[in-house]
Design a protein around this motif. Sequence first.
Motif, PDB file in Angstrom:
ATOM      1  N   ARG A 161       5.519  -5.627   8.732  1.00  0.00           N
ATOM      2  CA  ARG A 161       4.565  -6.377   7.783  1.00  0.00           C
ATOM      3  C   ARG A 161       5.066  -6.353   6.299  1.00  0.00           C
ATOM      4  NH1 ARG A 161      -0.081  -4.037   9.621  1.00  0.00           N
ATOM      5  NH2 ARG A 161       0.496  -4.841  11.538  1.00  0.00           N
ATOM      6  N   ALA A 162       5.216  -5.270   5.945  1.00  0.00           N
ATOM      7  CA  ALA A 162       5.304  -4.810   4.660  1.00  0.00           C
ATOM      8  C   ALA A 162       6.845  -5.644   4.053  1.00  0.00           C
ATOM      9  CB  ALA A 162       5.808  -3.035   4.476  1.00  0.00           C
ATOM     10  N   ILE A 211       4.112  -1.647  10.878  1.00  0.00           N
ATOM     11  CA  ILE A 211       3.597  -1.421   9.315  1.00  0.00           C
ATOM     12  C   ILE A 211       5.211  -2.016   8.546  1.00  0.00           C
ATOM     13  CG2 ILE A 211       3.168   0.274   7.555  1.00  0.00           C
ATOM     14  CD1 ILE A 211       1.371   1.685   9.565  1.00  0.00           C
ATOM     15  N   CYS A 212       6.170  -1.461   9.074  1.00  0.00           N
ATOM     16  CA  CYS A 212       7.300  -1.741   8.341  1.00  0.00           C
ATOM     17  C   CYS A 212       7.801  -3.414   8.447  1.00  0.00           C
ATOM     18  CB  CYS A 212       8.719  -1.129   9.049  1.00  0.00           C
ATOM     19  SG  CYS A 212      10.136  -1.308   8.075  1.00  0.00           S
ATOM     20  N   GLN A 222       1.064   3.711   2.050  1.00  0.00           N
ATOM     21  CA  GLN A 222       1.730   3.876   3.656  1.00  0.00           C
ATOM     22  C   GLN A 222       2.899   2.813   3.702  1.00  0.00           C
ATOM     23  OE1 GLN A 222      -0.860   2.912   6.992  1.00  0.00           O
ATOM     24  NE2 GLN A 222      -0.250   4.630   7.891  1.00  0.00           N
ATOM     25  N   GLN A 223       2.591   1.699   3.417  1.00  0.00           N
ATOM     26  CA  GLN A 223       3.601   0.690   3.511  1.00  0.00           C
ATOM     27  C   GLN A 223       4.814   1.069   2.846  1.00  0.00           C
ATOM     28  OE1 GLN A 223       1.292  -2.784   2.410  1.00  0.00           O
ATOM     29  NE2 GLN A 223       1.459  -3.434   4.480  1.00  0.00           N
ATOM     30  N   ARG A 245       3.512   1.611  15.796  1.00  0.00           N
ATOM     31  CA  ARG A 245       2.820   1.478  14.633  1.00  0.00           C
ATOM     32  C   ARG A 245       3.537   1.415  13.272  1.00  0.00           C
ATOM     33  NH1 ARG A 245      -1.134  -0.730  12.076  1.00  0.00           N
ATOM     34  NH2 ARG A 245      -2.195   0.704  10.378  1.00  0.00           N
ATOM     35  N   SER A 270       0.842  -0.960   0.183  1.00  0.00           N
ATOM     36  CA  SER A 270      -0.073  -0.060   0.008  1.00  0.00           C
ATOM     37  C   SER A 270       0.870   1.337   0.066  1.00  0.00           C
ATOM     38  CB  SER A 270      -0.933   0.162   1.237  1.00  0.00           C
ATOM     39  OG  SER A 270      -0.107   0.532   2.145  1.00  0.00           O
TER      40      SER A 270
END
Length: 160
Positions: free
Chosen positions: A136-137, A133-134, A101-102, A129, A99
């Motif tokens: 997961r990405a 996110i980092c 943001q990612q 957060r 995404s």
Amino acid sequence: MRERQAFQDARRAREFEAFVAGAAGRLLHAATLLTAEHPRDNPRARALLTAALAHTYATWDRLRGEDPYDRARRQVVLRFAHGAWRRHRGHGGVLARLSPQQRLIVVLRMYEGVAEEQTAALLGLPAERVGAICARATALVLHPPRGPAPVGPLSGAVPS
């Protein structure tokens, strides 16, 4: 007085040109990663870079010891965050499946080496957060999900 102003303007232009010669390639690559465009076909990344460099040049005299690369990178990030991430999905490139943001967080953290706390402050997110996110990405880039199982005679079904 005019000669002094002309000298200062010429010095400012030379300093900025030297900065651009050293930083534009890396900034363009970061912008290309953000927009998830192909490196040879990246009009949105080039537009981000052009706008960021224009802003940096306009504020050049007010840097007062601030790192011009940091200022230009911040402009690329902010311009991407305010415009591109609402309407642009990836069109190719290594980070296309992420995404916006990612992509933004991965580029800042992994490519640019910006600390988690600084990234969080820049984006207005909690540091935890940003870290989640980092992670997961990064996992998604390193281990992309597999597609659906093939359908057909070789799918493992035993003929009756």
